[in-house]
Design an enzyme around this catalytic site. Structure first.
Site, short mmCIF file in Angstrom:
data_model
loop_
_atom_site.label_atom_id
_atom_site.label_comp_id
_atom_site.label_asym_id
_atom_site.label_seq_id
_atom_site.Cartn_x
_atom_site.Cartn_y
_atom_site.Cartn_z
N CYS A 1 0.86 -1.27 0.15
CA CYS A 1 0.02 0.06 0.20
C CYS A 1 0.95 1.38 -0.03
CB CYS A 1 -0.87 -0.09 1.38
SG CYS A 1 -1.94 -1.59 1.32
N THR A 2 1.80 1.08 0.91
CA THR A 2 2.72 2.34 0.97
C THR A 2 3.50 2.65 -0.70
OG1 THR A 2 3.22 2.01 3.14
CG2 THR A 2 4.74 3.19 2.12
#
Length: 154
Positions: free
Chosen positions: A45-46
């Site tokens: 996600c990052t």
């Protein structure tokens, strides 16, 4: 049924990490890139959102609005945005309605967690129609950033 290119994008009103209400219809007349992601502070996600952050000047240069959406609370999204220096709004779909409307929703995710956003990317054109739609089943996969950019320039 999954959303298709040419469909009208479901409108929404969600609270941002800044605790302000944001709606898709508020961006009418502008291209919008929506990134759904499962959970703040996780590796993929990052990476997904940092890719958008690192290319933000490109999106800004073509007057396209980037939005990130997850089922995290606005408070955890606020910290995520601060730590990663994201220049775009992160919206909380805590009630899981928008993720479900876009077909970007796991009924059950890892560790028995229920109701988590799938990784997905949508490009919405100036009239509110879907110009690109990608919903990924495997949360470790990243969206096709080249295809997103191609849809923005079509």
């Amino acid at each position: 049924m999954a959303l298709q290119i040419g469909d009208t994008a479901p409108d929404f009103k969600l609270y941002s990490s800044d605790l302000t209400e944001v709606s898709l219809s508020g961006f009418k007349g502008k291209k919008v890139i929506i990134h759904f992601f499962p959970m703040a502070f996780t590796g993929t996600c990052t990476e997904q959102l940092c890719t958008m952050r690192d290319n933000f000047s490109y999106y800004e240069g073509i007057d396209a609005q980037v939005i990130g959406i997850s089922v995290d609370s606005p408070f955890s999204l606020g910290k995520f945005k601060e730590v990663q220096n994201y220049q775009f709004p992160l919206l909380s779909d805590f009630n899981k309605e928008v993720s479900a409307a876009y077909g970007a929703f796991y009924e059950e995710f890892v560790f028995g967690l229920k109701g988590v956003s799938k990784r997905a990317a949508f490009v919405i054109d100036e009239e509110g129609k879907i110009a690109y739609a990608e919903v990924l089943e495997n949360a470790k996969d990243l969206p096709d950033f080249k295809a997103i950019n191609d849809a923005l320039n079509a």
